[in-house]
Design a protein around this motif. Sequence first.
Motif, PDB file in Angstrom:
ATOM      1  N   ARG A 266       1.033  -1.191  -0.230  1.00  0.00           N
ATOM      2  CA  ARG A 266      -0.027   0.067   0.129  1.00  0.00           C
ATOM      3  C   ARG A 266       0.729   1.235  -0.038  1.00  0.00           C
ATOM      4  NH1 ARG A 266       0.175   3.009   4.282  1.00  0.00           N
ATOM      5  NH2 ARG A 266       0.801   2.329   6.536  1.00  0.00           N
ATOM      6  N   ALA A 267       2.265   1.140   0.225  1.00  0.00           N
ATOM      7  CA  ALA A 267       3.151   2.081   0.065  1.00  0.00           C
ATOM      8  C   ALA A 267       4.321   1.722  -0.810  1.00  0.00           C
ATOM      9  CB  ALA A 267       3.547   2.700   1.366  1.00  0.00           C
ATOM     10  N   ASN A 268       4.631   2.793  -1.722  1.00  0.00           N
ATOM     11  CA  ASN A 268       5.705   2.279  -2.573  1.00  0.00           C
ATOM     12  C   ASN A 268       6.125   3.364  -3.576  1.00  0.00           C
ATOM     13  OD1 ASN A 268       7.806   0.681  -3.933  1.00  0.00           O
ATOM     14  ND2 ASN A 268       6.664  -1.228  -3.551  1.00  0.00           N
ATOM     15  N   THR A 269       6.730   3.163  -4.668  1.00  0.00           N
ATOM     16  CA  THR A 269       7.090   4.281  -5.390  1.00  0.00           C
ATOM     17  C   THR A 269       5.734   4.298  -6.272  1.00  0.00           C
ATOM     18  OG1 THR A 269       8.386   2.495  -7.060  1.00  0.00           O
ATOM     19  CG2 THR A 269       9.516   4.004  -5.615  1.00  0.00           C
ATOM     20  N   LEU A 270       5.465   5.222  -7.216  1.00  0.00           N
ATOM     21  CA  LEU A 270       4.255   5.155  -7.921  1.00  0.00           C
ATOM     22  C   LEU A 270       4.285   4.079  -8.702  1.00  0.00           C
ATOM     23  CD1 LEU A 270       2.020   6.730  -8.335  1.00  0.00           C
ATOM     24  CD2 LEU A 270       2.947   8.147 -10.160  1.00  0.00           C
ATOM     25  N   GLU A 271       5.397   3.855  -9.393  1.00  0.00           N
ATOM     26  CA  GLU A 271       5.566   2.739 -10.611  1.00  0.00           C
ATOM     27  C   GLU A 271       5.197   1.335  -9.858  1.00  0.00           C
ATOM     28  OE1 GLU A 271       8.923   0.815 -13.613  1.00  0.00           O
ATOM     29  OE2 GLU A 271       9.609   2.468 -11.989  1.00  0.00           O
ATOM     30  N   LEU A 272       5.421   1.169  -8.714  1.00  0.00           N
ATOM     31  CA  LEU A 272       5.645  -0.095  -8.054  1.00  0.00           C
ATOM     32  C   LEU A 272       4.161  -0.228  -6.877  1.00  0.00           C
ATOM     33  CD1 LEU A 272       9.241  -0.956  -7.469  1.00  0.00           C
ATOM     34  CD2 LEU A 272       7.974  -1.774  -9.222  1.00  0.00           C
ATOM     35  N   LEU A 273       3.529   0.831  -6.515  1.00  0.00           N
ATOM     36  CA  LEU A 273       2.416   0.829  -5.829  1.00  0.00           C
ATOM     37  C   LEU A 273       1.499  -0.118  -6.170  1.00  0.00           C
ATOM     38  CD1 LEU A 273       1.436   2.184  -3.239  1.00  0.00           C
ATOM     39  CD2 LEU A 273       0.159   3.933  -5.014  1.00  0.00           C
ATOM     40  N   GLY A 274       0.882  -0.835  -5.055  1.00  0.00           N
ATOM     41  CA  GLY A 274      -0.160  -1.618  -5.418  1.00  0.00           C
ATOM     42  C   GLY A 274       0.239  -2.869  -6.717  1.00  0.00           C
ATOM     43  N   MET A 275       1.333  -3.275  -6.917  1.00  0.00           N
ATOM     44  CA  MET A 275       1.656  -4.346  -7.824  1.00  0.00           C
ATOM     45  C   MET A 275       1.257  -5.666  -7.084  1.00  0.00           C
ATOM     46  SD  MET A 275       2.923  -4.121 -10.714  1.00  0.00           S
ATOM     47  CE  MET A 275       3.724  -3.340 -11.734  1.00  0.00           C
ATOM     48  N   PRO A 276       0.555  -6.523  -7.532  1.00  0.00           N
ATOM     49  CA  PRO A 276       0.021  -7.640  -6.893  1.00  0.00           C
ATOM     50  C   PRO A 276       1.085  -8.780  -6.850  1.00  0.00           C
ATOM     51  CG  PRO A 276      -0.786  -7.588  -8.982  1.00  0.00           C
ATOM     52  CD  PRO A 276       0.044  -6.354  -8.711  1.00  0.00           C
ATOM     53  N   VAL A 277       0.862  -9.854  -5.716  1.00  0.00           N
ATOM     54  CA  VAL A 277       1.694 -10.968  -5.764  1.00  0.00           C
ATOM     55  C   VAL A 277       1.075 -12.078  -5.236  1.00  0.00           C
ATOM     56  CG1 VAL A 277       3.618 -12.277  -4.211  1.00  0.00           C
ATOM     57  CG2 VAL A 277       4.043 -10.076  -5.559  1.00  0.00           C
ATOM     58  N   ASN A 306      -5.094 -10.027 -10.350  1.00  0.00           N
ATOM     59  CA  ASN A 306      -3.522 -10.078 -10.512  1.00  0.00           C
ATOM     60  C   ASN A 306      -3.317  -9.572 -11.840  1.00  0.00           C
ATOM     61  OD1 ASN A 306      -0.824 -10.816  -9.752  1.00  0.00           O
ATOM     62  ND2 ASN A 306      -0.845 -12.586 -10.922  1.00  0.00           N
ATOM     63  N   ILE A 307      -4.209  -9.953 -12.969  1.00  0.00           N
ATOM     64  CA  ILE A 307      -3.577  -9.774 -14.050  1.00  0.00           C
ATOM     65  C   ILE A 307      -4.078  -8.139 -14.461  1.00  0.00           C
ATOM     66  CG2 ILE A 307      -4.594  -9.763 -16.729  1.00  0.00           C
ATOM     67  CD1 ILE A 307      -5.039 -13.120 -16.074  1.00  0.00           C
ATOM     68  N   PHE A 308      -5.314  -7.769 -13.816  1.00  0.00           N
ATOM     69  CA  PHE A 308      -5.738  -6.647 -14.259  1.00  0.00           C
ATOM     70  C   PHE A 308      -5.034  -5.656 -13.577  1.00  0.00           C
ATOM     71  CE2 PHE A 308      -8.232  -2.561 -12.488  1.00  0.00           C
ATOM     72  CZ  PHE A 308      -8.677  -2.336 -13.736  1.00  0.00           C
ATOM     73  N   PRO A 312      -1.666  -2.157 -18.148  1.00  0.00           N
ATOM     74  CA  PRO A 312      -1.819  -0.569 -18.101  1.00  0.00           C
ATOM     75  C   PRO A 312      -2.909  -0.048 -17.639  1.00  0.00           C
ATOM     76  CG  PRO A 312      -0.678  -1.824 -20.322  1.00  0.00           C
ATOM     77  CD  PRO A 312      -1.553  -2.743 -19.447  1.00  0.00           C
ATOM     78  N   LEU A 313      -4.246  -0.638 -17.719  1.00  0.00           N
ATOM     79  CA  LEU A 313      -5.420   0.023 -17.299  1.00  0.00           C
ATOM     80  C   LEU A 313      -5.501  -0.172 -15.806  1.00  0.00           C
ATOM     81  CD1 LEU A 313      -8.310   1.021 -18.089  1.00  0.00           C
ATOM     82  CD2 LEU A 313      -9.125  -1.263 -18.232  1.00  0.00           C
ATOM     83  N   GLY A 314      -4.952  -1.069 -15.173  1.00  0.00           N
ATOM     84  CA  GLY A 314      -5.046  -1.268 -13.773  1.00  0.00           C
ATOM     85  C   GLY A 314      -3.969  -0.328 -13.146  1.00  0.00           C
ATOM     86  N   ASP A 339     -12.316   1.001  -4.316  1.00  0.00           N
ATOM     87  CA  ASP A 339     -13.242   1.736  -5.311  1.00  0.00           C
ATOM     88  C   ASP A 339     -12.867   1.639  -6.748  1.00  0.00           C
ATOM     89  OD1 ASP A 339     -15.537   3.705  -5.481  1.00  0.00           O
ATOM     90  OD2 ASP A 339     -13.750   5.092  -6.166  1.00  0.00           O
ATOM     91  N   ILE A 340     -11.734   0.912  -7.072  1.00  0.00           N
ATOM     92  CA  ILE A 340     -11.149   0.876  -8.492  1.00  0.00           C
ATOM     93  C   ILE A 340     -12.246   0.129  -9.161  1.00  0.00           C
ATOM     94  CG2 ILE A 340      -9.542  -0.298  -9.778  1.00  0.00           C
ATOM     95  CD1 ILE A 340      -7.632   0.234  -7.668  1.00  0.00           C
ATOM     96  N   ASP A 341     -12.389   0.745 -10.512  1.00  0.00           N
ATOM     97  CA  ASP A 341     -13.341   0.081 -11.611  1.00  0.00           C
ATOM     98  C   ASP A 341     -12.577  -0.882 -12.495  1.00  0.00           C
ATOM     99  OD1 ASP A 341     -15.668   1.854 -11.161  1.00  0.00           O
ATOM    100  OD2 ASP A 341     -14.358   3.468 -11.600  1.00  0.00           O
ATOM    101  N   LEU A 342     -13.221  -2.025 -12.605  1.00  0.00           N
ATOM    102  CA  LEU A 342     -12.775  -2.748 -13.784  1.00  0.00           C
ATOM    103  C   LEU A 342     -13.919  -3.404 -14.210  1.00  0.00           C
ATOM    104  CD1 LEU A 342     -11.529  -6.190 -11.904  1.00  0.00           C
ATOM    105  CD2 LEU A 342     -12.940  -4.574 -11.069  1.00  0.00           C
TER     106      LEU A 342
END
Length: 518
Positions: A266-277, A306-308, A312-314, A339-342
């Motif tokens: 939930r905290a990271n650089t903008l590029e890596l923020l929210g990246m799933p594992v 995980n894919i979403f 790029p959209l996610g 609240d993210i839309d998908l």
Amino acid sequence: MNSQLDDWSSYKCSKLFDQISTNTKKIKTKECKETGKYPVVDQGASLLAGYVDDETKVIELESPICIFGDHTRAIKWIDFNFVPGADGTKVLQPKEFLNPRFFYFLLKSIYIEDKGYARHFKLLKDADVKVPSLDVQTRIADKLDLVLAKVEAAQARLDKIPTILKRFRQSVLAAATSGELTKDWRKENDVEGWLPIKVGKIVEKIEAGKNIKCQERPPEENEFGIIKISAVTWGIYNEDQSKTLNDNSLFLENRRVKVGDFLISRANTLELLGMPVIVHQVTKNLMLSDKVLRLVMDEVNKEWLNIFLRSPLGRKEIESRATGNQQSMRNIGQKALLDIDLQLPSEPEKLEIVRCVSELLSNAGLVEKKYQAAKLHVDKMTQSILARAFSGKLFSPISEDEREDVEVNSQPKKAKPDSAKAAQVREKDVADKSDDVPESKVVSSPAIENHSEQTGEVFKLLKNNKKGMSAQALFDDLSDNTFSAIDDIFSELKRLIEQKVVIQTGVGENSTFKVTKK
């Protein structure tokens, strides 16, 4: 002792150079600009650190020098006026008895233990080295320029692969989340369309860990720990990125990391923020930290989300909801995440998308492993070649008869059968024997052997190219274009010229070789 090094002189490296003072010249990195009049060279990995306009800081060169990074161990060849960087930039002027280019390669061949950000200059100065005569230095430098150019070309081609793989993966994820990947599958299977939905509708709950003071090391077998942000940053769960709890009683069992967990930072650089594992293996007793979230949901939705979130959209959805003003660290709250839309495909199509994406990304992973193996091989090749050069094994030594012939610029004597290997000569040696002929004039004479009797690959390549070829072009087209074949090229060229089967046009690096007319 290696007999080929018997006539090489031994030195401490400190005796091979004079250090140019930078006390009144050096500037700090923060003073550099993207453009300017004068280039700045520091101890960093890149050749230039930037530019400045202050003429008083410029070091003007009469001959090339080398830069050594006291902290980084970086070695750079500099043949232009420049401004030195700040602390750690050592400017080394080779002594007059050294070929500057040879000195550069010699520095690169010296092994210096990596001591982190500590000083390394003393280790360089104390290194024991061997130096041959000036003409041998020149031969070594010229050959290394030719050989290492091939290695650098291979490195440049390999360096493009990570970018290509990144683009491929992003294209796969983009096609998967836009529906393009399974467009034909939907037509064949007549399934329902996709429905807009919030992440909160497929996530049952979110769990966070605690911020607990720990020891900065991974826990041992009977110890308990807490994961760092970096454990979930790079797409694969890495439990070695963890810290050890000072007291095992602080461990929260309900926050234990388990196989199948869906984790994000939930905290990271903008590029890596929210990246799933998605966690596939667990061997350590680790719990969540306060900056790592666990999203609980069913298995199919885990794979889909995980894919979403990596697509790029996610990424656009995550970045648009990030908070924080710091350039290095951003945050996303649980409410914003939910609240993210998908778009949600049907269950059968989700399974098909997961299958296709898994197969395509697995293929990319195989390519990446081959790239890493090739890169490791190429990275080692430079040091292997340098080690060969400075152990006297890059080429055989010149015979005394041939050395005299080179010095007086006359036709070399024919090598005796037992010294054929010692008669090998590089392109510049062949060219230098024609220095008294204007570059535009063709050095030629009637052939004394029948062309049909020539069977060597060098001759065949020249015969098939009526316009002639340079030594570099021959090397490129040779079936065995390893660096050990270079001697063979020049030896063969020398023999063909002596037999007047091949003629040479021009001198030096501009030489062209072609088959004589009958």
